[in-house]
Design an enzyme around this catalytic site. Structure first.
Site, mmCIF file in Angstrom:
data_model
loop_
_atom_site.group_PDB
_atom_site.id
_atom_site.type_symbol
_atom_site.label_atom_id
_atom_site.label_comp_id
_atom_site.label_asym_id
_atom_site.label_seq_id
_atom_site.Cartn_x
_atom_site.Cartn_y
_atom_site.Cartn_z
ATOM 1 N N GLN A 209 37.561 73.831 15.432
ATOM 2 C CA GLN A 209 36.138 74.511 16.131
ATOM 3 C C GLN A 209 37.622 75.472 16.532
ATOM 4 O O GLN A 209 36.949 76.508 17.186
ATOM 5 C CB GLN A 209 36.616 73.591 17.810
ATOM 6 C CG GLN A 209 35.874 72.634 17.382
ATOM 7 C CD GLN A 209 35.936 71.630 18.646
ATOM 8 O OE1 GLN A 209 35.848 70.427 19.058
ATOM 9 N NE2 GLN A 209 34.926 72.232 19.720
ATOM 10 N N HIS B 185 35.380 65.490 14.370
ATOM 11 C CA HIS B 185 35.631 66.520 13.692
ATOM 12 C C HIS B 185 36.597 67.118 12.709
ATOM 13 O O HIS B 185 35.997 67.591 12.241
ATOM 14 C CB HIS B 185 35.921 67.634 14.879
ATOM 15 C CG HIS B 185 35.217 68.519 16.179
ATOM 16 N ND1 HIS B 185 33.847 68.988 15.321
ATOM 17 C CD2 HIS B 185 34.790 67.915 17.149
ATOM 18 C CE1 HIS B 185 33.114 69.244 16.612
ATOM 19 N NE2 HIS B 185 33.979 68.969 17.577
ATOM 20 N N GLY C 47 38.078 67.916 24.866
ATOM 21 C CA GLY C 47 38.474 67.484 23.791
ATOM 22 C C GLY C 47 38.841 69.511 22.972
ATOM 23 O O GLY C 47 37.886 69.583 23.338
ATOM 24 N N CYS D 287 29.221 69.667 22.730
ATOM 25 C CA CYS D 287 30.528 70.080 21.539
ATOM 26 C C CYS D 287 31.054 71.645 22.007
ATOM 27 O O CYS D 287 29.306 72.083 22.385
ATOM 28 C CB CYS D 287 30.043 69.619 20.997
ATOM 29 S SG CYS D 287 30.973 70.425 19.758
ATOM 30 N N LEU D 288 31.908 72.077 22.867
ATOM 31 C CA LEU D 288 32.124 73.546 23.184
ATOM 32 C C LEU D 288 31.323 74.301 21.252
ATOM 33 O O LEU D 288 30.855 75.425 21.795
ATOM 34 C CB LEU D 288 33.554 73.423 22.702
ATOM 35 C CG LEU D 288 34.154 73.099 23.944
ATOM 36 C CD1 LEU D 288 36.068 73.090 23.702
ATOM 37 C CD2 LEU D 288 33.638 73.209 25.373
ATOM 38 N N HIS E 85 34.650 61.603 19.480
ATOM 39 C CA HIS E 85 34.444 62.905 18.786
ATOM 40 C C HIS E 85 34.968 63.802 18.224
ATOM 41 O O HIS E 85 34.799 64.133 17.700
ATOM 42 C CB HIS E 85 34.032 63.578 20.524
ATOM 43 C CG HIS E 85 32.838 64.302 20.326
ATOM 44 N ND1 HIS E 85 31.539 64.733 20.420
ATOM 45 C CD2 HIS E 85 33.106 65.637 19.758
ATOM 46 C CE1 HIS E 85 31.897 66.273 20.127
ATOM 47 N NE2 HIS E 85 32.393 66.811 20.522
ATOM 48 N N GLU E 86 35.829 64.101 18.832
ATOM 49 C CA GLU E 86 37.415 64.698 17.984
ATOM 50 C C GLU E 86 38.035 64.415 16.974
ATOM 51 O O GLU E 86 37.825 65.098 16.268
ATOM 52 C CB GLU E 86 37.979 65.350 19.083
ATOM 53 C CG GLU E 86 38.209 65.669 20.321
ATOM 54 C CD GLU E 86 37.622 67.090 20.988
ATOM 55 O OE1 GLU E 86 37.442 67.387 19.806
ATOM 56 O OE2 GLU E 86 36.513 66.768 21.357
#
Length: 188
Positions: A50, A144, A45, A98-99, A140-141
Site C-alpha cells: 500500500q 494485501h 492496518g 481499505c486505505l 485483511h492485511e
C-alpha cells in the site's frame, strides 16, 4: 515520514509480495514510518504494498476497534514474512474498507480465528493465535501481501455494482484526507 497510499489500480496491489531478507536496509525505520502513515490516514492496518513496496510486511493496531475500557485487548504489532498457518471458526460478516480504496465499504465474510507465524521487528519468530476484530485486521492485511483486495471477497453482483467507483479511484477521482499515489498519475 508519511508515505502516500497507493490507490486501487496500481499493479503493486495485485502482486504477491516477496520475503524480506534480514539485512533489509532500515527496516525498523520503515516499520515506524508505516505506523505513522497508518495513523495519519486513520487506519488500523497498513501493508507494504500500500506504500508501493512489494515486500511481506504489514503493521496493525486494532485498539481503535475495541470497546471503551477494553483497549488493552487490541494489538499493535508489525508482521514480517508472515505465513497464515490456520483460519478456523464461524465465518462472520463485517463492513470492511481499505486505505487504498477510499469511500468504499462492503460486508466481507471471514473466519473468526487465525494462527499466524511471523517475525517481529527484532527478527524473533512467533506463532500466535488471534480472534475477532484483530484476526480480521490481520486477514485483511495478509491478503494485501498476497495480492488480494477486500473487494475480491465480494459477490459478482457487488463487484459489478462497484466497478464505476473503482474505476474513478484508479483514475484519481477520489476524495481522501491523506496523500495518495495513482498508477500513471503520481501523487496527489
Amino acid at each position: 515520514m508519511i508515505y502516500p497510499i497507493v490507490a486501487y489500480g496500481d499493479p503493486v496491489l495485485r502482486t504477491k509480495a516477496q520475503d524480506i531478507p534480514q539485512d533489509y536496509p532500515e527496516l525498523n525505520k520503515l516499520i515506524e514510518d508505516m505506523f505513522e502513515t497508518m495513523y495519519h490516514a486513520h487506519g488500523v492496518g497498513l501493508a507494504a504494498p500500500q506504500i508501493g513496496k512489494s515486500i511481506r510486511l504489514f503493521v496493525i493496531d486494532s485498539k481503535p476497534f475495541m470497546e471503551e475500557g477494553e483497549e488493552d485487548k487490541g494489538v499493535k504489532k508489525a508482521f514480517i514474512n508472515p505465513v497464515m498457518v490456520e483460519e478456523s471458526g464461524e465465518e462472520w460478516g463485517f463492513d470492511e474498507g481499505c486505505l487504498s480504496i477510499p469511500g468504499v465499504r462492503e460486508e466481507v465474510w471471514r473466519q473468526e480465528n487465525i494462527r499466524i507465524r511471523y517475525y517481529d521487528e527484532n527478527w524473533v519468530q512467533h506463532e500466535d493465535a488471534f480472534d475477532d476484530l484483530t484476526a480480521r485486521v490481520i486477514q485483511h492485511e495478509y491478503d494485501h501481501i498476497e495480492g488480494i483486495l477486500f473487494t475480491d471477497h465480494l459477490s459478482g453482483l457487488k463487484k459489478r455494482l462497484l466497478k464505476g467507483k473503482l474505476t474513478k479511484i484508479s483514475k484519481g477521482d477520489v476524495d481522501a484526507d491523506y496523500r495518495m499515489k495513482f498508477a500513471g498519475l503520481g501523487k496527489r
